[in-house]
Design a protein around this motif. Structure first.
Motif, PDB file in Angstrom:
ATOM      1  N   ASP A 164       0.802  -1.228   0.000  1.00 56.10           N
ATOM      2  CA  ASP A 164       0.000   0.000   0.000  1.00 56.10           C
ATOM      3  C   ASP A 164       0.839   1.285   0.000  1.00 56.10           C
ATOM      4  N   PRO A 165       1.898   1.410   0.800  1.00 56.37           N
ATOM      5  CA  PRO A 165       2.684   2.649   0.751  1.00 56.37           C
ATOM      6  C   PRO A 165       3.280   2.933  -0.625  1.00 56.37           C
ATOM      7  N   VAL A 166       3.635   1.879  -1.353  1.00 54.75           N
ATOM      8  CA  VAL A 166       4.162   2.073  -2.705  1.00 54.75           C
ATOM      9  C   VAL A 166       3.057   2.566  -3.628  1.00 54.75           C
ATOM     10  N   LEU A 167       1.872   1.960  -3.514  1.00 54.17           N
ATOM     11  CA  LEU A 167       0.746   2.370  -4.335  1.00 54.17           C
ATOM     12  C   LEU A 167       0.334   3.809  -4.052  1.00 54.17           C
ATOM     13  N   CYS A 168       0.583   4.264  -2.833  1.00 56.62           N
ATOM     14  CA  CYS A 168       0.121   5.587  -2.412  1.00 56.62           C
ATOM     15  C   CYS A 168       1.192   6.665  -2.459  1.00 56.62           C
ATOM     16  N   GLU A 169       2.360   6.330  -2.958  1.00 53.37           N
ATOM     17  CA  GLU A 169       3.419   7.337  -3.040  1.00 53.37           C
ATOM     18  C   GLU A 169       2.986   8.471  -3.958  1.00 53.37           C
ATOM     19  N   ASN A 170       3.194   9.707  -3.530  1.00 53.94           N
ATOM     20  CA  ASN A 170       2.772  10.881  -4.290  1.00 53.94           C
ATOM     21  C   ASN A 170       3.864  11.369  -5.232  1.00 53.94           C
ATOM     22  N   ASN A 171       3.459  12.284  -6.120  1.00 55.83           N
ATOM     23  CA  ASN A 171       4.378  12.978  -7.021  1.00 55.83           C
ATOM     24  C   ASN A 171       5.172  12.039  -7.914  1.00 55.83           C
ATOM     25  N   VAL A 172       4.477  11.038  -8.464  1.00 53.42           N
ATOM     26  CA  VAL A 172       5.079  10.071  -9.366  1.00 53.42           C
ATOM     27  C   VAL A 172       4.355  10.159 -10.707  1.00 53.42           C
ATOM     28  N   ILE A 173       5.093  10.037 -11.810  1.00 53.54           N
ATOM     29  CA  ILE A 173       4.440   9.974 -13.116  1.00 53.54           C
ATOM     30  C   ILE A 173       3.664   8.673 -13.205  1.00 53.54           C
ATOM     31  N   ARG A 174       2.356   8.791 -13.454  1.00 50.65           N
ATOM     32  CA  ARG A 174       1.500   7.628 -13.658  1.00 50.65           C
ATOM     33  C   ARG A 174       0.568   7.921 -14.825  1.00 50.65           C
ATOM     34  N   ASP A 175       0.810   7.252 -15.929  1.00 58.11           N
ATOM     35  CA  ASP A 175       0.024   7.422 -17.147  1.00 58.11           C
ATOM     36  C   ASP A 175      -0.878   6.202 -17.247  1.00 58.11           C
ATOM     37  N   LEU A 176      -2.183   6.394 -17.064  1.00 59.46           N
ATOM     38  CA  LEU A 176      -3.086   5.279 -16.830  1.00 59.46           C
ATOM     39  C   LEU A 176      -4.113   5.112 -17.944  1.00 59.46           C
ATOM     40  N   TYR A 177      -4.284   3.872 -18.362  1.00 59.32           N
ATOM     41  CA  TYR A 177      -5.349   3.462 -19.276  1.00 59.32           C
ATOM     42  C   TYR A 177      -6.124   2.335 -18.598  1.00 59.32           C
ATOM     43  N   SER A 178      -7.360   2.094 -19.054  1.00 58.32           N
ATOM     44  CA  SER A 178      -8.161   1.080 -18.386  1.00 58.32           C
ATOM     45  C   SER A 178      -9.270   0.578 -19.289  1.00 58.32           C
ATOM     46  N   ALA A 179      -9.763  -0.612 -18.964  1.00 62.05           N
ATOM     47  CA  ALA A 179     -10.940  -1.174 -19.636  1.00 62.05           C
ATOM     48  C   ALA A 179     -11.686  -2.065 -18.663  1.00 62.05           C
ATOM     49  N   ASN A 180     -13.017  -1.972 -18.667  1.00 62.98           N
ATOM     50  CA  ASN A 180     -13.847  -2.891 -17.900  1.00 62.98           C
ATOM     51  C   ASN A 180     -14.036  -4.183 -18.692  1.00 62.98           C
ATOM     52  N   VAL A 181     -14.208  -5.291 -17.997  1.00 59.11           N
ATOM     53  CA  VAL A 181     -14.507  -6.557 -18.681  1.00 59.11           C
ATOM     54  C   VAL A 181     -15.623  -7.279 -17.952  1.00 59.11           C
ATOM     55  N   ARG A 182     -16.459  -7.966 -18.717  1.00 57.82           N
ATOM     56  CA  ARG A 182     -17.453  -8.891 -18.164  1.00 57.82           C
ATOM     57  C   ARG A 182     -16.893 -10.305 -18.107  1.00 57.82           C
ATOM     58  N   ASN A 183     -15.933 -10.573 -18.983  1.00 53.66           N
ATOM     59  CA  ASN A 183     -15.325 -11.897 -19.074  1.00 53.66           C
ATOM     60  C   ASN A 183     -13.848 -11.818 -18.712  1.00 53.66           C
ATOM     61  N   LEU A 184     -13.334 -12.872 -18.129  1.00 55.81           N
ATOM     62  CA  LEU A 184     -11.906 -12.975 -17.854  1.00 55.81           C
ATOM     63  C   LEU A 184     -11.293 -13.886 -18.908  1.00 55.81           C
ATOM     64  N   SER A 185     -10.384 -13.356 -19.703  1.00 53.89           N
ATOM     65  CA  SER A 185      -9.770 -14.092 -20.798  1.00 53.89           C
ATOM     66  C   SER A 185      -8.308 -14.372 -20.484  1.00 53.89           C
ATOM     67  N   ALA A 186      -7.973 -15.647 -20.304  1.00 57.42           N
ATOM     68  CA  ALA A 186      -6.591 -16.031 -20.003  1.00 57.42           C
ATOM     69  C   ALA A 186      -5.650 -15.650 -21.144  1.00 57.42           C
ATOM     70  N   SER A 187      -6.075 -15.841 -22.377  1.00 58.76           N
ATOM     71  CA  SER A 187      -5.204 -15.539 -23.511  1.00 58.76           C
ATOM     72  C   SER A 187      -4.905 -14.048 -23.606  1.00 58.76           C
ATOM     73  N   THR A 188      -5.915 -13.212 -23.319  1.00 62.23           N
ATOM     74  CA  THR A 188      -5.688 -11.762 -23.349  1.00 62.23           C
ATOM     75  C   THR A 188      -4.742 -11.341 -22.236  1.00 62.23           C
ATOM     76  N   MET A 189      -4.934 -11.895 -21.056  1.00 59.12           N
ATOM     77  CA  MET A 189      -4.056 -11.550 -19.936  1.00 59.12           C
ATOM     78  C   MET A 189      -2.629 -12.020 -20.190  1.00 59.12           C
ATOM     79  N   GLN A 190      -2.467 -13.211 -20.755  1.00 63.06           N
ATOM     80  CA  GLN A 190      -1.125 -13.715 -21.038  1.00 63.06           C
ATOM     81  C   GLN A 190      -0.446 -12.886 -22.118  1.00 63.06           C
TER      82      GLN A 190
END
Length: 509
Positions: free
Chosen positions: A346-372
């Motif tokens: 958690d302290p690493v996740l919460c460190e401030n003043n760091v460059i974080r360029d974020l993209y995201s997508a919601n999924v209804r299905n979990l695809s092993a091939s996509t994750m791999q």
């Protein structure tokens, strides 16, 4: 020239306020360089505990500190109101003189649309830090500046539980108004499902009570698109009583696992086996990261079960059957989960003043091939860009039974049936050349497109709090929600005062 605090404090004219403002702001039209003078004009009569800060002040950096410094907003001044009345006065002042502003709780917003604010005003809510548990009503009321970590101990000590996000540092209200996805959406629902009411300062500087019975249309809208409609100074939530023996009696089984590269495919296949049948008490966050010991990509997985260790082990049996080389299992009170999960990451996740360029997508299905495939692409990225080895994929797979039990029309949030929030977060040293940023942008968009193909949604869908800022508005708010949201935006904020956090239109289509 920008006003600094020292320059403003040198104004000691005995002129009445109206005359002072006439000297500073001809024709009553503020220019950005006059912001400091406007805030410090004697007629404002701020509460004695309200503070002002400006670039060059020792306190300014602390007040305007952000979790990510990628495409950030830029401020010419900050005000930290001590009272609701001073929030109202600030909003009215901003409206009168066309001052652009952002209201900030914990400074944890990701989206690049926030960076469209330049030379504006930060309305810092950090002084709104009250937490009050009403034992008889089973509710908690928190101020607009309260962080996730501040709420959990107070609620736990009072004998209750509440749904949360997945790390300790975001503002509780800020996390709420996007929807508040988290580990316990299977058993408790989203954070917006616990929301009872808020006190909100509108675009024209009024204080309104918002709930199912008071301004119900606005209550619908803020639960999923809340950044568009006002500044929430306090919010009240319904709590869940801790019952001995029920769901572990406030206890959580925490399992932290390290998965090496040669086991990644097996791990993702096991994770896929939970698609559509994740137990309501079970949640997982799988982080693809650079493993410095191995010199390659690896997985840090955190699995949590609200209940006993025996039941938790049975629930996540497909994962444990892989016999990963590092497994740490413990049982902790739910309020200690943030400090424990992910080997204390958690302290690493919460460190401030760091460059974080974020993209995201919601999924209804979990695809092993996509994750791999994503795992393999990150391995190549780590090899090609060693300066960006702080980048991660955070694959949140949360149950949705309680979230989907709430009718879709109950709130503005459109993605209740999501089973996963796939986050692609790129970080690098600010001193590196632009090639790293370009490569991160290219891979972030590519990964997003890859997950969309197997997501189970017809198009990209993104949780608003995880939006990058380049998405179509339908991909954030949902096409079927937008006509009503746009009409409410026109009614409550026709001048688009709240314009910088994935702003809604005032007309749709």
């Amino acid at each position: 020239m920008w006003w600094s605090k020292s320059k403003v404090s040198s104004i000691s004219s005995p002129l009445p306020c109206l005359c002072l403002l006439w000297l500073i702001v001809p024709a009553c039209e503020a220019q950005q360089q006059d912001l400091g003078a406007l805030l410090t004009a004697k007629c404002n009569s701020w509460n004695t505990k309200t503070t002002l800060s400006f670039p060059g002040d020792g306190s300014f950096a602390n007040v305007t500190e952000r979790w990510t410094v990628f495409a950030p907003p830029m401020y010419s001044a900050a005000i930290s109101p001590a009272t609701e009345e001073d929030v109202v006065k600030t909003v009215k002042l901003a409206a009168k003189y066309n001052i652009s502003f952002l209201a900030t709780g914990a400074g944890h917003g990701y989206g690049t649309t926030l960076g469209k604010l330049q030379n504006g005003l930060d309305i810092d809510l950090s002084q709104f830090k009250s937490i009050s548990v009403n034992q008889s009503a089973g509710t908690v009321t928190v101020g607009g500046g309260v962080r996730m970590r501040d709420v959990i101990d107070a609620v736990f000590k009072a004998g209750f539980e509440i749904q949360t996000g997945s790390c300790s540092c975001p503002g509780f209200v800020g996390a709420t108004i996007g929807a508040g996805v988290g580990r316990w959406s299977g058993i408790f629902g989203l954070i917006i499902d616990a929301l009872v009411s808020v006190r909100l300062v509108t675009a024209d500087g009024r204080i309104v009570q918002v709930s199912k019975t008071s301004n119900p249309d606005l209550f619908w809208a803020i639960r999923g698109a809340g950044a568009n409609f006002g500044i929430i100074t306090s919010a009240t939530y319904r709590l869940h009583k801790i019952v001995a023996g029920a769901n572990g009696g406030g206890q959580v089984m925490n399992a932290d696992i390290l998965v090496p590269a040669n086991m990644s495919a097996a791990y993702f296949n096991a994770l896929q086996s939970f698609s559509g049948k994740m137990p309501a008490n079970l949640a997982a966050v799988s982080i693809v990261r650079y493993d410095a010991d191995a010199g390659a990509a690896g997985i840090l997985a955190n699995w949590d079960y609200m209940g006993s260790e025996a039941d938790g082990r049975r629930a996540m049996a497909p994962i444990l059957a892989l016999n990963p080389p590092v497994v740490s299992i413990s049982t902790v009170p739910w309020n200690k989960l943030f400090a424990t999960a992910g080997f204390g990451i958690d302290p690493v996740l919460c460190e401030n003043n760091v460059i974080r360029d974020l993209y995201s997508a919601n999924v209804r299905n979990l695809s092993a091939s996509t994750m791999q495939a994503a795992f393999n692409k990150m391995g190549t990225f780590y090899s090609d860009h060693p300066e960006a080895r702080g980048s991660v994929l955070e694959l949140e797979t949360f149950p949705n039974q309680a979230a989907t039990s709430v009718p879709d029309g109950e709130t503005a949030y459109p993605w209740r049936d999501a089973l996963g929030n796939m986050i692609f977060l790129f970080s690098w040293d600010a001193s590196t050349n632009s090639a790293t940023s370009t490569a991160a942008t290219k891979l972030g968009r590519q990964l997003r497109d890859d997950f969309v193909k197997t997501s189970g949604y017809p198009d990209l869908s993104v949780y608003v709090s995880y939006a990058h800022g380049d998405e179509k508005i339908e991909q954030i708010y949902g096409r079927n929600k937008l006509p009503r949201l746009a009409a409410l935006k026109k009614s409550w904020d026709p001048r688009n005062v709240f314009a910088y956090n994935n702003a809604l239109p005032t007309k749709y289509p």
